[in-house]
Scaffold this motif. Structure first.
Motif, PDB file in Angstrom:
ATOM      1  N   THR A  81       0.845  -1.195   0.000  1.00 32.19           N
ATOM      2  CA  THR A  81       0.000   0.000   0.000  1.00 32.19           C
ATOM      3  C   THR A  81       0.877   1.240   0.000  1.00 32.19           C
ATOM      4  O   THR A  81       1.328   1.694   1.047  1.00 32.19           O
ATOM      5  CB  THR A  81      -0.931  -0.007   1.229  1.00 32.19           C
ATOM      6  OG1 THR A  81      -1.656  -1.231   1.262  1.00 32.19           O
ATOM      7  CG2 THR A  81      -1.915   1.157   1.179  1.00 32.19           C
ATOM      8  N   PHE A 133      -3.600   3.450   6.556  1.00 35.49           N
ATOM      9  CA  PHE A 133      -4.256   3.827   7.798  1.00 35.49           C
ATOM     10  C   PHE A 133      -3.211   3.889   8.902  1.00 35.49           C
ATOM     11  O   PHE A 133      -2.193   3.185   8.847  1.00 35.49           O
ATOM     12  CB  PHE A 133      -5.346   2.811   8.161  1.00 35.49           C
ATOM     13  CG  PHE A 133      -6.596   2.955   7.366  1.00 35.49           C
ATOM     14  CD1 PHE A 133      -7.550   3.911   7.712  1.00 35.49           C
ATOM     15  CD2 PHE A 133      -6.841   2.148   6.266  1.00 35.49           C
ATOM     16  CE1 PHE A 133      -8.714   4.051   6.976  1.00 35.49           C
ATOM     17  CE2 PHE A 133      -8.002   2.279   5.522  1.00 35.49           C
ATOM     18  CZ  PHE A 133      -8.941   3.234   5.885  1.00 35.49           C
ATOM     19  N   ILE A 170     -12.390   7.123  11.712  1.00 34.07           N
ATOM     20  CA  ILE A 170     -13.038   6.036  10.967  1.00 34.07           C
ATOM     21  C   ILE A 170     -14.405   5.740  11.576  1.00 34.07           C
ATOM     22  O   ILE A 170     -15.406   5.633  10.866  1.00 34.07           O
ATOM     23  CB  ILE A 170     -12.159   4.766  10.973  1.00 34.07           C
ATOM     24  CG1 ILE A 170     -10.876   4.998  10.191  1.00 34.07           C
ATOM     25  CG2 ILE A 170     -12.924   3.559  10.427  1.00 34.07           C
ATOM     26  CD1 ILE A 170      -9.823   3.917  10.396  1.00 34.07           C
ATOM     27  N   TRP A 210      -4.976  -4.010  10.490  1.00 33.37           N
ATOM     28  CA  TRP A 210      -4.577  -3.420   9.200  1.00 33.37           C
ATOM     29  C   TRP A 210      -3.171  -2.849   9.267  1.00 33.37           C
ATOM     30  O   TRP A 210      -2.364  -3.081   8.357  1.00 33.37           O
ATOM     31  CB  TRP A 210      -5.540  -2.310   8.792  1.00 33.37           C
ATOM     32  CG  TRP A 210      -6.924  -2.737   8.459  1.00 33.37           C
ATOM     33  CD1 TRP A 210      -7.391  -4.007   8.249  1.00 33.37           C
ATOM     34  CD2 TRP A 210      -8.042  -1.877   8.287  1.00 33.37           C
ATOM     35  NE1 TRP A 210      -8.732  -3.975   7.956  1.00 33.37           N
ATOM     36  CE2 TRP A 210      -9.164  -2.686   7.970  1.00 33.37           C
ATOM     37  CE3 TRP A 210      -8.228  -0.501   8.370  1.00 33.37           C
ATOM     38  CZ2 TRP A 210     -10.425  -2.159   7.735  1.00 33.37           C
ATOM     39  CZ3 TRP A 210      -9.484   0.022   8.143  1.00 33.37           C
ATOM     40  CH2 TRP A 210     -10.570  -0.800   7.825  1.00 33.37           C
ATOM     41  N   ASN A 213      -4.710  -1.668   1.295  1.00 33.25           N
ATOM     42  CA  ASN A 213      -5.865  -1.071   1.955  1.00 33.25           C
ATOM     43  C   ASN A 213      -5.555   0.398   2.204  1.00 33.25           C
ATOM     44  O   ASN A 213      -4.682   0.718   3.021  1.00 33.25           O
ATOM     45  CB  ASN A 213      -6.169  -1.804   3.260  1.00 33.25           C
ATOM     46  CG  ASN A 213      -7.486  -1.386   3.861  1.00 33.25           C
ATOM     47  OD1 ASN A 213      -8.404  -0.981   3.161  1.00 33.25           O
ATOM     48  ND2 ASN A 213      -7.594  -1.482   5.172  1.00 33.25           N
ATOM     49  N   TRP A 214      -6.258   1.256   1.489  1.00 30.82           N
ATOM     50  CA  TRP A 214      -5.994   2.687   1.564  1.00 30.82           C
ATOM     51  C   TRP A 214      -7.082   3.439   2.330  1.00 30.82           C
ATOM     52  O   TRP A 214      -8.271   3.181   2.157  1.00 30.82           O
ATOM     53  CB  TRP A 214      -5.943   3.301   0.163  1.00 30.82           C
ATOM     54  CG  TRP A 214      -4.770   2.931  -0.655  1.00 30.82           C
ATOM     55  CD1 TRP A 214      -3.559   3.576  -0.707  1.00 30.82           C
ATOM     56  CD2 TRP A 214      -4.670   1.867  -1.608  1.00 30.82           C
ATOM     57  NE1 TRP A 214      -2.729   2.967  -1.609  1.00 30.82           N
ATOM     58  CE2 TRP A 214      -3.379   1.911  -2.186  1.00 30.82           C
ATOM     59  CE3 TRP A 214      -5.550   0.863  -2.017  1.00 30.82           C
ATOM     60  CZ2 TRP A 214      -2.951   1.009  -3.149  1.00 30.82           C
ATOM     61  CZ3 TRP A 214      -5.124  -0.046  -2.969  1.00 30.82           C
ATOM     62  CH2 TRP A 214      -3.838   0.042  -3.533  1.00 30.82           C
ATOM     63  N   ALA A 215      -6.647   4.412   3.100  1.00 33.81           N
ATOM     64  CA  ALA A 215      -7.558   5.413   3.654  1.00 33.81           C
ATOM     65  C   ALA A 215      -7.794   6.422   2.548  1.00 33.81           C
ATOM     66  O   ALA A 215      -6.850   6.845   1.869  1.00 33.81           O
ATOM     67  CB  ALA A 215      -6.917   6.102   4.856  1.00 33.81           C
ATOM     68  N   PRO A 252      -9.293  10.809   7.084  1.00 32.33           N
ATOM     69  CA  PRO A 252      -9.948   9.804   6.243  1.00 32.33           C
ATOM     70  C   PRO A 252     -11.470   9.958   6.247  1.00 32.33           C
ATOM     71  O   PRO A 252     -12.066  10.246   7.284  1.00 32.33           O
ATOM     72  CB  PRO A 252      -9.562   8.471   6.881  1.00 32.33           C
ATOM     73  CG  PRO A 252      -8.424   8.757   7.776  1.00 32.33           C
ATOM     74  CD  PRO A 252      -8.558  10.194   8.176  1.00 32.33           C
ATOM     75  N   SER A 297     -12.610   4.214   2.753  1.00 37.01           N
ATOM     76  CA  SER A 297     -11.520   3.271   2.487  1.00 37.01           C
ATOM     77  C   SER A 297     -11.727   2.605   1.134  1.00 37.01           C
ATOM     78  O   SER A 297     -12.842   2.526   0.623  1.00 37.01           O
ATOM     79  CB  SER A 297     -11.448   2.211   3.591  1.00 37.01           C
ATOM     80  OG  SER A 297     -12.569   1.365   3.545  1.00 37.01           O
ATOM     81  N   TYR A 347     -14.844  -0.751  -1.651  1.00 38.15           N
ATOM     82  CA  TYR A 347     -14.705   0.604  -1.129  1.00 38.15           C
ATOM     83  C   TYR A 347     -15.923   1.000  -0.320  1.00 38.15           C
ATOM     84  O   TYR A 347     -16.994   0.403  -0.441  1.00 38.15           O
ATOM     85  CB  TYR A 347     -14.502   1.613  -2.269  1.00 38.15           C
ATOM     86  CG  TYR A 347     -15.452   1.434  -3.430  1.00 38.15           C
ATOM     87  CD1 TYR A 347     -16.770   1.891  -3.376  1.00 38.15           C
ATOM     88  CD2 TYR A 347     -15.046   0.802  -4.598  1.00 38.15           C
ATOM     89  CE1 TYR A 347     -17.647   1.723  -4.439  1.00 38.15           C
ATOM     90  CE2 TYR A 347     -15.906   0.630  -5.674  1.00 38.15           C
ATOM     91  CZ  TYR A 347     -17.208   1.097  -5.584  1.00 38.15           C
ATOM     92  OH  TYR A 347     -18.059   0.916  -6.630  1.00 38.15           O
TER      93      TYR A 347
END
Length: 186
Positions: A6, A19, A27, A59, A70-72, A81, A84, A101
């Motif tokens: 990531t 994250f 979140i 994560w 896994n992206w914020a 954020p 996701s 997503y």
């Protein structure tokens, strides 16, 4: 597939980043505690920040692995954020990935998820060397399909009563984009 983990991706309005442990409250407040957001997802609405923090710790630890994506979704103007996006499944044999997503409802219908998905598609084709990217959505959530279409994904069919989410057993519409189609449009 070339696993590079990531890495941070940037678009005009967004930073897609890893994250961090200190993202838990954001979140929880921005999307994980909202039953409207989680309605069509496969994971339950979080009951408290501690639940979010526990998942977040998993994560953060998983970022050690180069095959974890896994992206914020961070809105630059907010600096926090708001959703996701990441890898839901992979099939190494055919070099394909499935992405998923979600985003807080305050940011629905602003093109943010389309912008994030386009960046992730670009990353998986141009840097990770995948051949196929797919995504699915509950047929009762057509706006998710509009995001996929906007990003060049093509509807391939509906899997009847093939998936489960927070509403029960559902029909799932499948979309995909192939590397050859992506590069031919570029």
């Amino acid at each position: 597939m070339i696993d590079c983990g990531t890495i941070t991706l940037e678009t005009p309005r967004l930073i897609l980043r890893r994250f961090r442990a200190d993202d838990a409250e954001t979140i929880f407040l921005n999307w994980a505690s909202d039953p409207e957001v989680t309605k069509y997802l496969t994971w339950p609405t979080h009951k408290n920040v501690a639940e979010t923090a526990s998942i977040l710790a998993e994560w953060v630890a998983a970022y050690e692995k180069p095959d974890f994506y896994n992206w914020a979704i961070e809105l630059k103007s907010l600096g926090k954020p708001i959703g996701s996006i990441g890898l839901a499944k992979r099939n190494e044999e055919v070099k394909s990935v499935m992405v998923g997503y979600c985003i807080g409802k305050r940011w629905w219908r602003q093109g943010i998820v389309s912008e994030a998905l386009a960046a992730v598609i670009r990353f998986f084709f141009e840097q990770a060397g995948v051949s196929r990217i797919e995504a699915e959505h509950d047929t009762f959530n057509p706006n998710s399909g509009k995001v996929m279409q906007k990003c060049g994904m093509v509807y391939e069919g509906t899997l009847r009563k093939a998936r489960r989410n927070n509403t029960g057993i559902i029909d799932s519409a499948v979309y995909a984009i192939l590397a050859q189609d992506y590069f031919n449009k570029s």
